[in-house]
Design an enzyme around this catalytic site. Structure first.
Site, short mmCIF file in Angstrom:
data_model
loop_
_atom_site.label_atom_id
_atom_site.label_comp_id
_atom_site.label_asym_id
_atom_site.label_seq_id
_atom_site.Cartn_x
_atom_site.Cartn_y
_atom_site.Cartn_z
N GLY A 14 0.81 -1.22 0.00
CA GLY A 14 0.00 0.00 0.00
C GLY A 14 0.84 1.26 0.00
CB ALA A 15 4.29 1.77 -0.87
CG ASP A 65 -7.29 -8.06 -4.08
OD1 ASP A 65 -7.16 -7.70 -2.89
OD2 ASP A 65 -8.41 -8.24 -4.60
CB SER A 144 -5.96 1.76 13.52
OG SER A 144 -6.81 2.87 13.77
CE1 TYR A 158 -9.08 0.52 9.14
CE2 TYR A 158 -9.27 1.72 11.22
CZ TYR A 158 -8.56 1.41 10.07
OH TYR A 158 -7.33 1.97 9.85
CB ALA A 160 -13.35 -6.25 14.87
CB ALA A 161 -9.96 -5.51 10.84
CE LYS A 162 -5.97 -1.09 10.16
NZ LYS A 162 -4.81 -1.46 9.31
CB ILE A 191 -2.55 10.25 10.09
CG1 ILE A 191 -2.03 9.33 11.21
CG2 ILE A 191 -1.43 10.72 9.19
CD1 ILE A 191 -1.05 9.98 12.16
#
Length: 253
Positions: A14-15, A65, A144, A158, A160-162, A191
């Site tokens: 993701g850069a 992906d 996060s 989100y 929960a995922a983090k 951010i």
């Protein structure tokens, strides 16, 4: 601060822009050659690679992906071949996808958020482990503040995922420590000037966020990137399983 070897060989997912681009550039400035992964933003990824090349480091873009383990296996292998090995993996790719209260959340939304944030971290780390074991390398995952406080409205999936990323980081650090690999995470708070908040957070909510940050300003992608460079440096060689909160004291544990 310089990273441990010269040149360090780093892969950042993701850069193409935002925090991922800042991390890739900061690693390059610290002496790393960088494999620049992207999902959809090919032109932006090429800009990142060009900026790295201008710093005198090697760079190349790789598409894939992160929700698809076969594609992850392919781009990680291609990146390792380009770099000639791997010393640092940064699993930055992730997405809020959208805001939805649980009562209205579809199965598809839930799985989409989990897959792009948590499953992608697992897939990418798994694909890179043998290369990182050969070098005694570093993994830095992207959590996060939502992992700690649940995030904003409609961000249950989100958060929960983090939170899963934080738990995964701890467990993986214990598993691969004997192989000489350290695993750490960064948990950014608010951010500014990123697609994340520009897309999903209203101007009013952004202003409220900034007003609650004790250091008196929003965070920047460079703030997160500096933490990643530290975690990839000799100074962090005994730090593993930990999560650094990049929040300007907005969130304290």
């Amino acid at each position: 601060m310089t990273v441990e070897q010269t040149p360090v060989r780093a892969l950042v997912t993701g850069a193409a822009h935002g925090i991922g681009r800042a991390i890739a550039l900061a690693l390059a400035e610290a002496g790393a050659d960088v494999a620049v992964h992207y999902g959809h933003s090919a032109d932006e990824a090429e800009k990142t690679a060009a900026q790295i090349t201008a710093l005198g480091r090697r760079a190349k873009t790789f598409a894939g992906d992160v929700r698809d383990s076969a594609q992850v296996n392919t781009f990680v292998a291609d990146a390792v071949e380009f770099l000639g090995g791997l010393d640092v993996l940064v699993t930055n790719a992730g997405h809020l996808v959208g805001r939805s209260p649980v009562a209205d959340m579809t199965d598809e939304h839930w799985h989409s958020v989990i897959d792009v944030n948590l499953s992608s971290t697992f897939y990418t780390c798994r694909a890179a482990l043998s290369s990182l074991a050969a070098s005694g390398g570093r993994i830095v995952t992207m959590a996060s503040v939502a992992a700690h406080n649940g995030g904003g409205p409609g961000a249950v999936a989100y958060g929960a995922a983090k939170a899963g990323v934080v738990g995964f980081t701890k467990a993986l650090a214990k598993e691969v420590g004997p192989k000489g690999i350290t695993v750490t995470s960064v948990a950014p708070g608010f951010i500014a000037n990123t697609a994340f908040h520009d897309t999903f957070t209203s101007p009013e909510a952004q202003a409220a966020n900034v007003s609650s940050i004790p250091v008196g300003r929003a965070g920047t992608p460079d703030d997160v990137a500096a933490a990643v460079v530290y975690l990839s440096s000799p100074a962090a060689r005994f730090l593993s399983g930990a999560t650094l909160d990049i929040t300007g004291a907005q969130w304290l544990r």
